[in-house]
Structure formats: structure tokens, C-alpha cells
Design a protein around this motif. Sequence first.
Motif, PDB file in Angstrom:
ATOM      1  N   ARG A  30      25.863   5.198   6.004  1.00 59.87           N
ATOM      2  CA  ARG A  30      26.531   5.564   7.242  1.00 59.87           C
ATOM      3  C   ARG A  30      25.656   6.404   8.150  1.00 59.87           C
ATOM      4  O   ARG A  30      25.639   6.217   9.357  1.00 59.87           O
ATOM      5  CB  ARG A  30      27.813   6.329   6.914  1.00 59.87           C
ATOM      6  CG  ARG A  30      28.608   6.797   8.132  1.00 59.87           C
ATOM      7  CD  ARG A  30      29.818   7.568   7.676  1.00 59.87           C
ATOM      8  NE  ARG A  30      29.439   8.737   6.907  1.00 59.87           N
ATOM      9  CZ  ARG A  30      30.299   9.465   6.202  1.00 59.87           C
ATOM     10  NH1 ARG A  30      31.566   9.107   6.129  1.00 59.87           N
ATOM     11  NH2 ARG A  30      29.884  10.524   5.550  1.00 59.87           N
ATOM     12  N   ASP A  31      24.935   7.360   7.592  1.00 58.39           N
ATOM     13  CA  ASP A  31      24.196   8.309   8.421  1.00 58.39           C
ATOM     14  C   ASP A  31      22.728   7.959   8.594  1.00 58.39           C
ATOM     15  O   ASP A  31      21.995   8.689   9.270  1.00 58.39           O
ATOM     16  CB  ASP A  31      24.293   9.707   7.806  1.00 58.39           C
ATOM     17  CG  ASP A  31      25.726  10.209   7.786  1.00 58.39           C
ATOM     18  OD1 ASP A  31      26.088  10.897   6.815  1.00 58.39           O
ATOM     19  OD2 ASP A  31      26.476   9.894   8.731  1.00 58.39           O
ATOM     20  N   ALA A  49      16.275  -4.804  16.377  1.00 55.07           N
ATOM     21  CA  ALA A  49      17.267  -3.794  16.741  1.00 55.07           C
ATOM     22  C   ALA A  49      17.333  -2.735  15.659  1.00 55.07           C
ATOM     23  O   ALA A  49      17.088  -3.012  14.486  1.00 55.07           O
ATOM     24  CB  ALA A  49      18.640  -4.442  16.908  1.00 55.07           C
ATOM     25  N   VAL A  50      17.680  -1.522  16.065  1.00 52.71           N
ATOM     26  CA  VAL A  50      17.956  -0.447  15.118  1.00 52.71           C
ATOM     27  C   VAL A  50      19.238   0.242  15.534  1.00 52.71           C
ATOM     28  O   VAL A  50      19.627   0.226  16.705  1.00 52.71           O
ATOM     29  CB  VAL A  50      16.808   0.592  15.038  1.00 52.71           C
ATOM     30  CG1 VAL A  50      15.526  -0.051  14.554  1.00 52.71           C
ATOM     31  CG2 VAL A  50      16.626   1.304  16.359  1.00 52.71           C
ATOM     32  N   ILE A  51      19.882   0.857  14.551  1.00 55.16           N
ATOM     33  CA  ILE A  51      21.076   1.636  14.821  1.00 55.16           C
ATOM     34  C   ILE A  51      20.969   2.942  14.048  1.00 55.16           C
ATOM     35  O   ILE A  51      20.685   2.953  12.849  1.00 55.16           O
ATOM     36  CB  ILE A  51      22.355   0.848  14.460  1.00 55.16           C
ATOM     37  CG1 ILE A  51      23.605   1.653  14.823  1.00 55.16           C
ATOM     38  CG2 ILE A  51      22.371   0.407  13.006  1.00 55.16           C
ATOM     39  CD1 ILE A  51      24.884   0.815  14.789  1.00 55.16           C
ATOM     40  N   ALA A  52      21.182   4.030  14.742  1.00 55.71           N
ATOM     41  CA  ALA A  52      21.070   5.343  14.129  1.00 55.71           C
ATOM     42  C   ALA A  52      22.416   5.765  13.533  1.00 55.71           C
ATOM     43  O   ALA A  52      23.428   5.084  13.682  1.00 55.71           O
ATOM     44  CB  ALA A  52      20.612   6.355  15.170  1.00 55.71           C
ATOM     45  N   GLY A  53      22.411   6.905  12.856  1.00 55.49           N
ATOM     46  CA  GLY A  53      23.621   7.378  12.205  1.00 55.49           C
ATOM     47  C   GLY A  53      24.773   7.639  13.166  1.00 55.49           C
ATOM     48  O   GLY A  53      25.943   7.509  12.793  1.00 55.49           O
ATOM     49  N   ASP A  54      24.449   7.977  14.412  1.00 56.52           N
ATOM     50  CA  ASP A  54      25.521   8.246  15.384  1.00 56.52           C
ATOM     51  C   ASP A  54      25.974   6.982  16.112  1.00 56.52           C
ATOM     52  O   ASP A  54      26.807   7.055  17.012  1.00 56.52           O
ATOM     53  CB  ASP A  54      25.039   9.280  16.414  1.00 56.52           C
ATOM     54  CG  ASP A  54      23.944   8.747  17.328  1.00 56.52           C
ATOM     55  OD1 ASP A  54      23.673   9.391  18.362  1.00 56.52           O
ATOM     56  OD2 ASP A  54      23.346   7.694  17.001  1.00 56.52           O
ATOM     57  N   GLY A  55      25.398   5.838  15.745  1.00 56.77           N
ATOM     58  CA  GLY A  55      25.793   4.578  16.357  1.00 56.77           C
ATOM     59  C   GLY A  55      24.950   4.168  17.550  1.00 56.77           C
ATOM     60  O   GLY A  55      25.133   3.069  18.086  1.00 56.77           O
ATOM     61  N   PHE A 101      15.690  11.860   6.904  1.00 51.53           N
ATOM     62  CA  PHE A 101      16.289  12.517   8.075  1.00 51.53           C
ATOM     63  C   PHE A 101      17.588  11.839   8.527  1.00 51.53           C
ATOM     64  O   PHE A 101      17.677  11.336   9.655  1.00 51.53           O
ATOM     65  CB  PHE A 101      15.295  12.549   9.230  1.00 51.53           C
ATOM     66  CG  PHE A 101      13.968  13.127   8.854  1.00 51.53           C
ATOM     67  CD1 PHE A 101      12.827  12.329   8.806  1.00 51.53           C
ATOM     68  CD2 PHE A 101      13.851  14.466   8.506  1.00 51.53           C
ATOM     69  CE1 PHE A 101      11.606  12.853   8.428  1.00 51.53           C
ATOM     70  CE2 PHE A 101      12.625  15.000   8.123  1.00 51.53           C
ATOM     71  CZ  PHE A 101      11.501  14.188   8.103  1.00 51.53           C
ATOM     72  N   PRO A 102      18.589  11.809   7.662  1.00 50.41           N
ATOM     73  CA  PRO A 102      19.857  11.185   8.047  1.00 50.41           C
ATOM     74  C   PRO A 102      20.440  11.819   9.291  1.00 50.41           C
ATOM     75  O   PRO A 102      20.401  13.050   9.455  1.00 50.41           O
ATOM     76  CB  PRO A 102      20.754  11.416   6.818  1.00 50.41           C
ATOM     77  CG  PRO A 102      20.116  12.526   6.077  1.00 50.41           C
ATOM     78  CD  PRO A 102      18.640  12.421   6.329  1.00 50.41           C
ATOM     79  N   GLY A 103      20.947  10.988  10.167  1.00 45.55           N
ATOM     80  CA  GLY A 103      21.559  11.473  11.391  1.00 45.55           C
ATOM     81  C   GLY A 103      20.597  11.792  12.501  1.00 45.55           C
ATOM     82  O   GLY A 103      21.016  12.145  13.601  1.00 45.55           O
TER      83      GLY A 103
END
Length: 130
Positions: A30-31, A49-55, A101-103
Motif C-alpha cells: 500500500r505505501d 507508469a509509477v504510483i506512489a504510496g499516496d496515489g 522509503f515507504p510513502g
Amino acid sequence: QLQLVESGGGSVQAGGSLRLSCFPSGTFVRDYCMGWVRQDPLKGREVVAVIAGDGSTRLADSVKGRVTISKDKNNNTLYLQINKLRSEDAAMYYCAADLRFPGNVKWCSVKYDRGDFGYWGQGTQVSVSS
């Protein structure tokens, strides 16, 4: 130990749509920063494409307006929706993740630029017919 398993590839006619899925087993992602990277023997490798923990997301210019990356936090699955498929979209698509480095949104942006994720799936092939 994180394992990434992709599914959803196949042969699609140009103009069609496809949804790729990536199920990470072994940890909840998730994060973390996750992404899709495609590779073709002639065109090389491209971070799609990439998606970070905050969306928040980053998309390659070549797919903007046609691709959506999303993460279902309930079933711990990453998706890549590709619409209006073109011949140049044909490639092996790899799911990738980085657990450092989650998030951290900036870290995920670095992963987009470098393409050096810590974990990779086996890939799913996308073919586009005219």
C-alpha cells in the motif's frame, strides 16, 4: 520476501483495451512505490507508469491519455489499464516495486527516472495486431 505476479497480457487488436494486474505476495504494498516497465528487443526498456504510496502517479509521455495506473489497497493489487492500444505498445510488461522509503513520493519519482526498482515480476506479454 516480496514476489510479484503479473497477469492480463495477451494479443489485442489495435484500438482495443487491456488491463494488466500485478499481485504482490509476501507483503502489503500500500505505501510503497510500484510501477510498470515494458521492454521490447528493438525499442528497449521504458518505464510506463509509477504510483506512489499516496496515489500520485507519473506516466510516460508515450502513454498519457491512454493509460491509467492504479492500486487497489483492499486486495493488494496493482493495475495498468491501457486503452487505444497501438502497435508500439507491444512489449513484455513487468510489474516492479521498491520497498525503500515507504510513502516517499520523491523517491518514487526517482524510481521512475532511473527504472531501478528493487523487485520485479516475471512479465506478461502484450501483442497488438493491426
